[in-house]
Scaffold this motif. Sequence first.
Motif, mmCIF file in Angstrom:
data_model
loop_
_atom_site.group_PDB
_atom_site.id
_atom_site.type_symbol
_atom_site.label_atom_id
_atom_site.label_comp_id
_atom_site.label_asym_id
_atom_site.label_seq_id
_atom_site.Cartn_x
_atom_site.Cartn_y
_atom_site.Cartn_z
ATOM 1 N N LEU A 13 0.831 -1.203 0.000
ATOM 2 C CA LEU A 13 0.000 0.000 0.000
ATOM 3 C C LEU A 13 0.868 1.257 0.000
ATOM 4 O O LEU A 13 0.584 2.212 -0.736
ATOM 5 C CB LEU A 13 -0.936 0.000 1.213
ATOM 6 N N GLN A 14 1.914 1.261 0.816
ATOM 7 C CA GLN A 14 2.823 2.415 0.884
ATOM 8 C C GLN A 14 3.514 2.633 -0.464
ATOM 9 O O GLN A 14 3.620 3.760 -0.941
ATOM 10 C CB GLN A 14 3.878 2.207 1.973
ATOM 11 N N ARG A 15 3.970 1.558 -1.051
ATOM 12 C CA ARG A 15 4.670 1.658 -2.330
ATOM 13 C C ARG A 15 3.737 2.138 -3.441
ATOM 14 O O ARG A 15 4.093 2.989 -4.260
ATOM 15 C CB ARG A 15 5.246 0.289 -2.671
ATOM 16 N N ALA A 16 2.528 1.586 -3.468
ATOM 17 C CA ALA A 16 1.549 2.012 -4.468
ATOM 18 C C ALA A 16 1.177 3.473 -4.275
ATOM 19 O O ALA A 16 1.104 4.240 -5.241
ATOM 20 C CB ALA A 16 0.304 1.126 -4.403
ATOM 21 N N ALA A 17 0.937 3.881 -3.029
ATOM 22 C CA ALA A 17 0.570 5.272 -2.747
ATOM 23 C C ALA A 17 1.687 6.217 -3.178
ATOM 24 O O ALA A 17 1.433 7.276 -3.773
ATOM 25 C CB ALA A 17 0.258 5.452 -1.263
ATOM 26 N N HIS A 18 2.923 5.843 -2.895
ATOM 27 C CA HIS A 18 4.070 6.679 -3.269
ATOM 28 C C HIS A 18 4.149 6.820 -4.795
ATOM 29 O O HIS A 18 4.302 7.927 -5.320
ATOM 30 C CB HIS A 18 5.352 6.064 -2.702
ATOM 31 N N ASN A 19 4.032 5.709 -5.501
ATOM 32 C CA ASN A 19 4.089 5.727 -6.959
ATOM 33 C C ASN A 19 2.949 6.562 -7.546
ATOM 34 O O ASN A 19 3.161 7.386 -8.443
ATOM 35 C CB ASN A 19 4.045 4.296 -7.496
ATOM 36 N N LEU A 20 1.745 6.355 -7.042
ATOM 37 C CA LEU A 20 0.591 7.117 -7.536
ATOM 38 C C LEU A 20 0.743 8.604 -7.246
ATOM 39 O O LEU A 20 0.445 9.444 -8.102
ATOM 40 C CB LEU A 20 -0.699 6.576 -6.924
#
Length: 142
Positions: A13-20
């Motif tokens: 979730l953290q990685r996806a949020a950062h990328n988005l």
Amino acid sequence: MPPESDHRLFFLLQRAAHNLRLTADRRCLAAAGVTTAQLGALFAVQDQPGLTQQQLARTLGLHQSAVTSLVGRLTAAGLLVRSAHPQQHRAVVLELTDAGTAALRSAGPEMDRFNTEVRDLLGDDGFAQASAMLHKLALWPS
């Protein structure tokens, strides 16, 4: 079956949020000169006429100090104005300027394209499910 690393939900979730966030910020800056955090504040002010900084902090889920800094940057950029609250001595009311309204209008098509790309990536059902699950997580009383 996904690799074992895919079971680390918080990390993903953290990685996806950062990328988005990085992708959306880059696009919003190019289209309207604002970040997604600034865009969120502008939308909140547009959607809630007479909004105070304290109410904006609650709406965005941020500490008052973070909102003070955010509002300061938006005011310095000419996107918001602060005025005295008619009933509350120490409160200020936030209002969009014409430039703030123009920034929202400029960012709209880019955010629509961004959402379309995410929907295409996840599929309609996946997009709806992800949205519903993330909404639950966002409102989860921790």
